[in-house]
Motif scaffolding. Structure first.
Motif, PDB file in Angstrom:
ATOM      1  N   ASN A 167       0.812  -1.222   0.000  1.00 36.89           N
ATOM      2  CA  ASN A 167       0.000   0.000   0.000  1.00 36.89           C
ATOM      3  C   ASN A 167       0.847   1.274   0.000  1.00 36.89           C
ATOM      4  O   ASN A 167       0.745   2.108   0.907  1.00 36.89           O
ATOM      5  CB  ASN A 167      -0.933  -0.009   1.213  1.00 36.89           C
ATOM      6  N   TYR A 168       1.666   1.450  -1.025  1.00 38.77           N
ATOM      7  CA  TYR A 168       2.560   2.604  -1.114  1.00 38.77           C
ATOM      8  C   TYR A 168       1.769   3.901  -1.270  1.00 38.77           C
ATOM      9  O   TYR A 168       0.899   4.004  -2.130  1.00 38.77           O
ATOM     10  CB  TYR A 168       3.511   2.442  -2.294  1.00 38.77           C
ATOM     11  N   LYS A 175       9.982   6.796  -2.537  1.00 44.50           N
ATOM     12  CA  LYS A 175      10.221   5.401  -2.924  1.00 44.50           C
ATOM     13  C   LYS A 175      11.462   4.859  -2.232  1.00 44.50           C
ATOM     14  O   LYS A 175      11.505   3.684  -1.835  1.00 44.50           O
ATOM     15  CB  LYS A 175      10.360   5.305  -4.443  1.00 44.50           C
ATOM     16  N   GLU A 176      12.469   5.700  -2.089  1.00 48.68           N
ATOM     17  CA  GLU A 176      13.714   5.271  -1.442  1.00 48.68           C
ATOM     18  C   GLU A 176      13.471   4.944   0.034  1.00 48.68           C
ATOM     19  O   GLU A 176      13.970   3.933   0.558  1.00 48.68           O
ATOM     20  CB  GLU A 176      14.782   6.359  -1.575  1.00 48.68           C
ATOM     21  N   ALA A 199       4.630  -3.040  -6.108  1.00 49.91           N
ATOM     22  CA  ALA A 199       5.881  -3.788  -6.288  1.00 49.91           C
ATOM     23  C   ALA A 199       6.930  -2.934  -6.987  1.00 49.91           C
ATOM     24  O   ALA A 199       8.115  -2.969  -6.638  1.00 49.91           O
ATOM     25  CB  ALA A 199       5.614  -5.059  -7.086  1.00 49.91           C
ATOM     26  N   LYS A 200       6.500  -2.138  -7.951  1.00 46.28           N
ATOM     27  CA  LYS A 200       7.435  -1.285  -8.684  1.00 46.28           C
ATOM     28  C   LYS A 200       7.892  -0.110  -7.829  1.00 46.28           C
ATOM     29  O   LYS A 200       9.084   0.208  -7.772  1.00 46.28           O
ATOM     30  CB  LYS A 200       6.784  -0.770  -9.972  1.00 46.28           C
ATOM     31  N   GLU A 224       5.178 -13.209 -12.770  1.00 44.42           N
ATOM     32  CA  GLU A 224       6.622 -13.006 -12.644  1.00 44.42           C
ATOM     33  C   GLU A 224       6.925 -12.056 -11.482  1.00 44.42           C
ATOM     34  O   GLU A 224       7.892 -12.263 -10.735  1.00 44.42           O
ATOM     35  CB  GLU A 224       7.193 -12.439 -13.934  1.00 44.42           C
ATOM     36  N   VAL A 225       6.098 -11.001 -11.308  1.00 43.55           N
ATOM     37  CA  VAL A 225       6.268 -10.093 -10.170  1.00 43.55           C
ATOM     38  C   VAL A 225       6.116 -10.862  -8.863  1.00 43.55           C
ATOM     39  O   VAL A 225       6.929 -10.723  -7.939  1.00 43.55           O
ATOM     40  CB  VAL A 225       5.259  -8.931 -10.235  1.00 43.55           C
ATOM     41  N   ALA A 226       5.075 -11.684  -8.776  1.00 44.03           N
ATOM     42  CA  ALA A 226       4.844 -12.483  -7.564  1.00 44.03           C
ATOM     43  C   ALA A 226       6.011 -13.431  -7.315  1.00 44.03           C
ATOM     44  O   ALA A 226       6.449 -13.612  -6.167  1.00 44.03           O
ATOM     45  CB  ALA A 226       3.540 -13.257  -7.690  1.00 44.03           C
TER      46      ALA A 226
END
Length: 236
Positions: A167-168, A175-176, A199-200, A224-226
């Protein structure tokens, strides 16, 4: 499932009636909300023994929030009191092509200024089976990163499973900052909840060939992300 513990901030939510914009309406509806509190309420509605942990000021607004949680059969016995204020957010609901607008007023809230000594995690997890938090809570400050880690360590010691929704929220941290904190915390997590944007933004793991804004989606990229997240943190 036996007791589930969630930890985070519950805020006063102020919103115009219907789909009015903030300055089109002279009245605001007052309710309460927060990612982890919402999970506790949803679980309680499904008959799960749910406990919500936070820190609130000792005033009438906070007591109204606690009463709201109790009305849904959420256990509030581990909420601690102190500090000066609850966080507030103003929500303008989107309509048609106009997106929703969320304005935070949560600086110096009680939970944001909490310390590790505020929470007795050994007691909180005494009969718990599951612990849930989100990336919103550590985004409130380095002290909350430490408190979340303390909670995770106690949960792991007791065999309590841990879930986290990344939950960004870019309004809360960079992001950092998110990558540094969530890399530390996710090593304790059993179940990670995230979409391709999370994820990104948090870990730099992108779903190739996918752009939700244009509607281009490659389902295999999500797998692929998972897979990369599972490999990185050994998620279940």
């Amino acid at each position: 499932m036996s007791k589930v513990v969630t930890f985070g901030e519950i805020m006063l939510r102020l919103a115009p009636n219907g789909y009015y914009r903030l300055l089109q309406n002279d009245q605001l509806q007052a309710t309460f909300g927060g990612g982890e509190a919402n999970v506790a309420v949803s679980l309680a509605n499904l008959g799960v023994d749910a406990t919500f942990v936070t820190k609130l000021p000792n005033n009438a607004i906070a007591q109204a929030a606690v009463s709201c949680l109790r009305s849904f059969n959420v256990d509030t016995s581990h909420i601690v009191y102190g500090g000066q204020r609850m966080g507030i957010y103003f929500l303008e609901k989107g309509a048609s092509q106009r997106g929703s607008v969320c304005i935070y007023d949560r600086s110096h809230s009680s939970i944001q200024e909490a310390t590790a000594d505020d929470f007795d995690w050994e007691n909180v997890f005494s009969d718990a089976e599951w612990f849930h938090f989100t990336g919103i809570t550590p985004a409130l400050g380095n002290n909350l990163v430490d408190i979340c880690e303390q909670a995770c360590l106690e949960a792991k010691k007791r065999g309590v499973r841990i879930s986290c929704d990344l939950n960004y929220r870019e309004k809360l941290w960079s992001k950092e900052q998110a990558q540094k904190a969530m890399t530390k915390l996710c090593k304790y997590v059993d179940v990670c909840i995230a979409n391709e944007e999370d994820a990104k933004n948090v870990f730099g793991i992108a779903a190739d060939g996918t752009d939700v804004y244009s509607g281009r989606i490659d389902k295999s990229a999500y797998a692929e992300v998972a897979s990369q997240l599972k490999k990185k943190f050994d998620f279940q």
